[in-house]
Design an enzyme around this catalytic site. Structure first.
Site, mmCIF file in Angstrom:
data_model
loop_
_atom_site.group_PDB
_atom_site.id
_atom_site.type_symbol
_atom_site.label_atom_id
_atom_site.label_comp_id
_atom_site.label_asym_id
_atom_site.label_seq_id
_atom_site.Cartn_x
_atom_site.Cartn_y
_atom_site.Cartn_z
ATOM 1 N N ALA A 78 0.851 -1.194 0.000
ATOM 2 C CA ALA A 78 0.000 0.000 0.000
ATOM 3 C C ALA A 78 0.881 1.236 0.000
ATOM 4 C CB ALA A 78 -0.926 0.007 1.214
ATOM 5 N N ASP A 79 0.330 2.311 -0.523
ATOM 6 C CA ASP A 79 1.018 3.599 -0.461
ATOM 7 C C ASP A 79 -0.019 4.695 -0.265
ATOM 8 O OD1 ASP A 79 3.832 4.895 -0.971
ATOM 9 O OD2 ASP A 79 2.330 6.191 -1.910
#
Length: 206
Positions: A78-79
């Site tokens: 995830a970012d």
């Protein structure tokens, strides 16, 4: 119950680990990926979150290539990107960066985008992008000074973590709270269960 699949989390974020634990999931391995997180010229914050989450997953996949221990595992990455309009507020490392971000956020709406990427055991790639609108109250100089002194801004996108002291700055929010923390839990569980990862069998018995 013996659980068939392993989950690699391509992140070292304690907040993402905590959120997965909240859903009854204990990652089998944490693999923080050191990639270039700089946005490309004119790149939209939403596109940046999507691209970086994919690059983290790809880097983790390359890192385990040939390692039979992790054959058939899931990879989750995830970012999270914070932006005022199209202006991206990066992870603050210095107090002056945090100060600039807080001045921009004060009294304004901003968007939090999180790209989530899942690589399945048969190496299909699935992605979701989740966005939340957040409005900060107008911050006084005293509030900013004391928040900077707390150090809770370090290493955080937009120089704040909603689960900490900065949660007191939030006047209004539209969308997922866990997205702002760093991992939209509802959408992440949908991704996992949709690709055959048995989340609910991992829940503890009372």
């Amino acid at each position: 119950m013996a659980l068939k699949y392993k989950l690699i989390l391509a992140s070292g974020s304690p907040r993402r680990v905590d959120l997965l634990n909240q859903a009854g999931i204990e990652p089998s391995r944490l693999m923080p990926m050191d990639i270039d997180e700089a946005p490309k010229k004119s790149e939209h914050p939403r596109s940046l979150a999507r691209r970086l989450s994919a690059e983290k997953a790809e880097a983790a996949l390359a890192a385990i290539k040939g390692d039979i221990t992790w054959k058939g595992s899931y990879i989750l990455s995830a970012d999270t990107v914070v932006a005022v309009g199209r202006r991206i507020l990066g992870k603050a490392e210095f107090a002056d960066e945090a100060l600039n971000s807080l001045h921009l956020l004060s009294g304004r709406n901003h968007m939090v985008y999180t790209g989530v990427c899942l690589v399945t055991p048969d190496r299909k790639v699935r992605q979701k992008i989740v966005e939340t609108k957040v409005r900060f109250k107008r911050l006084s100089g005293f509030e900013i000074e004391n928040y900077l002194a707390s150090g809770q801004w370090r290493g955080k996108a937009g120089a704040y973590g909603i689960q900490g002291l900065a949660g007191t700055f939030v006047q209004k929010m539209v969308g997922s709270y866990t997205n702002v923390v760093g991992l939209p839990l509802y959408e992440t569980i949908l991704l996992l269960t949709g690709e055959g990862f048995d989340v609910h069998s991992r829940w503890p018995e009372g």
